[in-house]
Enzyme design. Structure first.
Site, mmCIF file in Angstrom:
data_model
loop_
_atom_site.group_PDB
_atom_site.id
_atom_site.type_symbol
_atom_site.label_atom_id
_atom_site.label_comp_id
_atom_site.label_asym_id
_atom_site.label_seq_id
_atom_site.Cartn_x
_atom_site.Cartn_y
_atom_site.Cartn_z
ATOM 1 N N GLY A 1 0.828 -1.224 0.000
ATOM 2 C CA GLY A 1 0.000 0.000 0.000
ATOM 3 C C GLY A 1 0.849 1.256 0.000
ATOM 4 O O GLY A 1 0.610 2.184 0.767
ATOM 5 N N SER B 1 1.043 3.401 -2.452
ATOM 6 C CA SER B 1 0.566 4.372 -3.439
ATOM 7 C C SER B 1 0.040 5.662 -2.833
ATOM 8 O O SER B 1 0.034 6.701 -3.488
ATOM 9 C CB SER B 1 -0.547 3.728 -4.286
ATOM 10 O OG SER B 1 -1.480 3.076 -3.447
ATOM 11 N N ARG B 2 -0.425 5.601 -1.565
ATOM 12 C CA ARG B 2 -1.066 6.783 -0.957
ATOM 13 C C ARG B 2 -0.748 6.829 0.533
ATOM 14 O O ARG B 2 -0.268 5.840 1.105
ATOM 15 C CB ARG B 2 -2.586 6.694 -1.082
ATOM 16 C CG ARG B 2 -3.111 6.796 -2.466
ATOM 17 C CD ARG B 2 -4.638 6.829 -2.461
ATOM 18 N NE ARG B 2 -5.243 5.540 -2.179
ATOM 19 C CZ ARG B 2 -6.074 5.303 -1.172
ATOM 20 N NH1 ARG B 2 -6.404 6.256 -0.329
ATOM 21 N NH2 ARG B 2 -6.594 4.108 -1.001
ATOM 22 N N ASN C 1 1.667 -2.392 5.481
ATOM 23 C CA ASN C 1 0.946 -1.131 5.687
ATOM 24 C C ASN C 1 -0.475 -1.127 5.127
ATOM 25 O O ASN C 1 -1.343 -0.477 5.706
ATOM 26 C CB ASN C 1 1.761 0.001 5.045
ATOM 27 C CG ASN C 1 0.942 1.268 4.884
ATOM 28 O OD1 ASN C 1 0.707 1.995 5.842
ATOM 29 N ND2 ASN C 1 0.466 1.529 3.663
ATOM 30 N N SER D 1 -3.301 -0.047 14.790
ATOM 31 C CA SER D 1 -4.015 1.220 15.000
ATOM 32 C C SER D 1 -4.279 1.401 16.489
ATOM 33 O O SER D 1 -4.424 0.410 17.224
ATOM 34 C CB SER D 1 -5.349 1.163 14.256
ATOM 35 O OG SER D 1 -6.177 2.234 14.668
ATOM 36 N N TYR E 1 -12.703 -3.344 12.099
ATOM 37 C CA TYR E 1 -11.366 -2.740 12.011
ATOM 38 C C TYR E 1 -10.580 -3.008 13.300
ATOM 39 O O TYR E 1 -9.417 -3.417 13.266
ATOM 40 C CB TYR E 1 -11.532 -1.235 11.764
ATOM 41 C CG TYR E 1 -10.251 -0.478 11.507
ATOM 42 C CD1 TYR E 1 -9.546 -0.645 10.311
ATOM 43 C CD2 TYR E 1 -9.748 0.411 12.446
ATOM 44 C CE1 TYR E 1 -8.375 0.071 10.073
ATOM 45 C CE2 TYR E 1 -8.587 1.130 12.212
ATOM 46 C CZ TYR E 1 -7.902 0.945 11.027
ATOM 47 O OH TYR E 1 -6.741 1.651 10.784
ATOM 48 N N ALA F 1 -11.043 -5.422 15.443
ATOM 49 C CA ALA F 1 -10.707 -6.847 15.548
ATOM 50 C C ALA F 1 -9.501 -7.175 14.666
ATOM 51 O O ALA F 1 -8.575 -7.880 15.082
ATOM 52 C CB ALA F 1 -11.907 -7.695 15.141
ATOM 53 N N LYS G 1 -7.144 -5.128 13.603
ATOM 54 C CA LYS G 1 -5.915 -4.451 14.068
ATOM 55 C C LYS G 1 -5.418 -5.055 15.377
ATOM 56 O O LYS G 1 -4.205 -5.088 15.632
ATOM 57 C CB LYS G 1 -6.162 -2.949 14.198
ATOM 58 C CG LYS G 1 -6.390 -2.255 12.844
ATOM 59 C CD LYS G 1 -5.159 -2.351 11.953
ATOM 60 C CE LYS G 1 -5.289 -1.575 10.664
ATOM 61 N NZ LYS G 1 -4.079 -1.636 9.831
ATOM 62 N N ILE H 1 -4.603 10.227 11.650
ATOM 63 C CA ILE H 1 -3.571 10.778 10.765
ATOM 64 C C ILE H 1 -4.274 11.318 9.517
ATOM 65 O O ILE H 1 -5.198 10.675 9.001
ATOM 66 C CB ILE H 1 -2.562 9.653 10.364
ATOM 67 C CG1 ILE H 1 -1.992 8.940 11.614
ATOM 68 C CG2 ILE H 1 -1.462 10.198 9.465
ATOM 69 C CD1 ILE H 1 -1.214 9.805 12.574
HETATM 70 N N1 NAP Z 1 -4.905 7.319 8.670
HETATM 71 C C1 NAP Z 1 -5.079 6.976 9.935
HETATM 72 O O1 NAP Z 1 -5.540 7.777 10.748
HETATM 73 C C2 NAP Z 1 -4.675 5.611 10.417
HETATM 74 C C3 NAP Z 1 -4.811 5.351 11.787
HETATM 75 C C4 NAP Z 1 -4.459 4.116 12.283
HETATM 76 C C5 NAP Z 1 -3.956 3.141 11.433
HETATM 77 N N2 NAP Z 1 -3.834 3.415 10.103
HETATM 78 C C6 NAP Z 1 -3.335 2.319 9.257
HETATM 79 O O2 NAP Z 1 -2.248 2.764 8.479
HETATM 80 C C7 NAP Z 1 -2.247 2.085 7.221
HETATM 81 C C8 NAP Z 1 -2.254 3.103 6.093
HETATM 82 O O3 NAP Z 1 -3.402 3.923 6.255
HETATM 83 P P1 NAP Z 1 -3.636 5.259 5.401
HETATM 84 O O4 NAP Z 1 -4.308 6.212 6.270
HETATM 85 O O5 NAP Z 1 -2.398 5.616 4.676
HETATM 86 O O6 NAP Z 1 -4.740 4.710 4.368
HETATM 87 P P2 NAP Z 1 -5.129 5.232 2.898
HETATM 88 O O7 NAP Z 1 -4.687 6.635 2.705
HETATM 89 O O8 NAP Z 1 -6.561 4.885 2.750
HETATM 90 O O9 NAP Z 1 -4.227 4.292 1.961
HETATM 91 C C9 NAP Z 1 -4.442 2.907 2.024
HETATM 92 C C10 NAP Z 1 -3.359 2.201 1.248
HETATM 93 O O10 NAP Z 1 -3.607 0.786 1.356
HETATM 94 C C11 NAP Z 1 -3.755 0.259 0.040
HETATM 95 N N3 NAP Z 1 -4.782 -0.786 0.035
HETATM 96 C C12 NAP Z 1 -6.028 -0.703 0.531
HETATM 97 N N4 NAP Z 1 -6.670 -1.862 0.319
HETATM 98 C C13 NAP Z 1 -5.812 -2.663 -0.337
HETATM 99 C C14 NAP Z 1 -5.882 -3.997 -0.827
HETATM 100 N N5 NAP Z 1 -6.988 -4.745 -0.691
HETATM 101 N N6 NAP Z 1 -4.794 -4.506 -1.450
HETATM 102 C C15 NAP Z 1 -3.685 -3.769 -1.586
HETATM 103 N N7 NAP Z 1 -3.539 -2.507 -1.147
HETATM 104 C C16 NAP Z 1 -4.602 -1.974 -0.523
HETATM 105 C C17 NAP Z 1 -4.150 1.405 -0.849
HETATM 106 O O11 NAP Z 1 -3.735 1.113 -2.171
HETATM 107 P P3 NAP Z 1 -4.549 1.619 -3.491
HETATM 108 O O12 NAP Z 1 -4.909 3.046 -3.260
HETATM 109 O O13 NAP Z 1 -3.542 1.428 -4.573
HETATM 110 O O14 NAP Z 1 -5.745 0.730 -3.638
HETATM 111 C C18 NAP Z 1 -3.364 2.565 -0.218
HETATM 112 O O15 NAP Z 1 -2.047 2.585 -0.707
HETATM 113 C C19 NAP Z 1 -3.489 1.178 7.230
HETATM 114 O O16 NAP Z 1 -3.136 -0.111 7.630
HETATM 115 C C20 NAP Z 1 -4.376 1.832 8.273
HETATM 116 O O17 NAP Z 1 -5.276 0.924 8.846
HETATM 117 C C21 NAP Z 1 -4.183 4.623 9.568
#
Ligand code: NAP
Length: 268
Positions: A31, A33-34, A111, A163, A176, A178, A180, A209
């Site tokens: 993941g 890409s973003r 990730n 998380s 989510y 469960a 995490k 975040i």
């Molecule tokens: N943002 C927060 O506040 C927060 C808080 C706690 C934990 N986290 C954790 O941190 C990690 C990153 O979160 P983020 O906020 O950066 O999320 P995000 O901006 O929504 O980005 C999610 C990333 O995961 C990839 N992804 C999603 N589903 C996928 C799948 N089925 N197969 C392959 N790739 C997949 C997406 O790829 P594509 O776009 O290419 O599909 C993207 O690169 C996650 O595990 C999330 O649970 C985030």
């Protein structure tokens, strides 16, 4: 006595080169890409690493990031490969291609993740399955083909994105939470299992975040969340990437089996 000279932006001291903390380390990031994954890709390359990362839906963003990284860090590999992390066969292809490109592996960052929030009474089984398969199933799918290369070379680091919700729970996020919380158990068990091979396994637990994931949160709930954070603001993807890259570096070689929050002091 030698006068202290501050490091420049790249971390090199002006009176003598200090190696970048991740120089030559080969990373696989899911993941990338973003959001947080993209910040990890950027920081790892800035700190000297070579990176292969996966994307699923955001092919164009992945391509653009690779292009930008190759221009910024000529001589370091950066490649983006498609993989739906819940799909075991697709992940096997991804990990094989990543290993072929990188030659071997030093760091795995698990990730990729999703939310499909709903109150439990209204939660659909397919949404539960997608969250658990993507977030927790991917720990099996991605880590299993990559663990033996790490064991064989007797070293490395695995960093899993859990998380604060996995630690504390949150309403509307049973699936989510469960998934995490499962990552935390996985992290601790694997840390004990492969520690003797010099491999560390840690979990990073972000709070709220600023990424596309939190952009889905309704404004009223966001105001409530900000009130719970001592600094009253969300974190940035870079805030998380710095901890991930530290845990991936040799500076963290005596830290394993830990869950470290990057949450600005949030208490859910
Ligand atoms: N943002 C927060 O506040 C927060 C808080 C706690 C934990 N986290 C954790 O941190 C990690 C990153 O979160 P983020 O906020 O950066 O999320 P995000 O901006 O929504 O980005 C999610 C990333 O995961 C990839 N992804 C999603 N589903 C996928 C799948 N089925 N197969 C392959 N790739 C997949 C997406 O790829 P594509 O776009 O290419 O599909 C993207 O690169 C996650 O595990 C999330 O649970 C985030």
């Amino acid at each position: 006595m030698t006068a202290f000279t501050p490091p420049d932006a790249a971390g090199a001291h002006l009176n003598g080169a200090v190696p970048l903390p991740l120089a030559g380390k080969r990373f696989v990031v899911t993941g990338g890409s973003r959001g947080i994954g993209a910040a990890v890709v950027r920081l790892a390359l800035a700190q000297g690493a070579e990176v292969a990362f996966s994307y699923h839906r955001s092919a164009e963003a992945a391509r653009a990031l690779c292009q930008e990284m190759r221009a910024a860090h000529p001589g370091q590999q950066c490649m983006a490969l498609p993989a739906q992390v819940g799909d075991t066969a697709a992940v096997e292809e991804f990990t094989a291609a990543a290993l072929e490109c990188l030659g071997t592996l030093d760091v795995l960052v698990n990730n990729a993740g999703v939310t499909r929030d709903a109150t439990f009474a209204r939660m659909r089984r397919e949404d539960w399955d997608e969250v658990v398969e993507t977030n927790l199933g991917s720990m099996f799918n991605v880590t299993r083909p990559l663990v033996m290369p790490l064991v064989k070379r007797r070293g490395g680091a695995i960093v899993n994105l859990t998380s604060a919700v996995g630690l504390h729970g949150a309403p509307g996020q049973t699936s989510y939470a469960a998934s995490k919380a499962g990552i935390i158990g996985f992290t601790k068990a694997l840390a004990k299992e492969i520690g003797e091979f010099g491999i560390t396994v840690n979990a990073v637990a972000p709070g709220f975040i600023e990424t596309d994931m939190t952009a889905q949160i309704p404004p009223e709930r966001m105001e409530y969340v900000k009130a719970l954070i001592p600094g009253h603001r969300l974190g940035t993807a870079e805030d998380v990437a710095h901890l991930v890259c530290f845990l991936a570096s040799d500076h963290a070689r005596y830290i394993t089996g830990q869950v470290i929050e990057v949450s600005g002091g949030l208490l859910l």
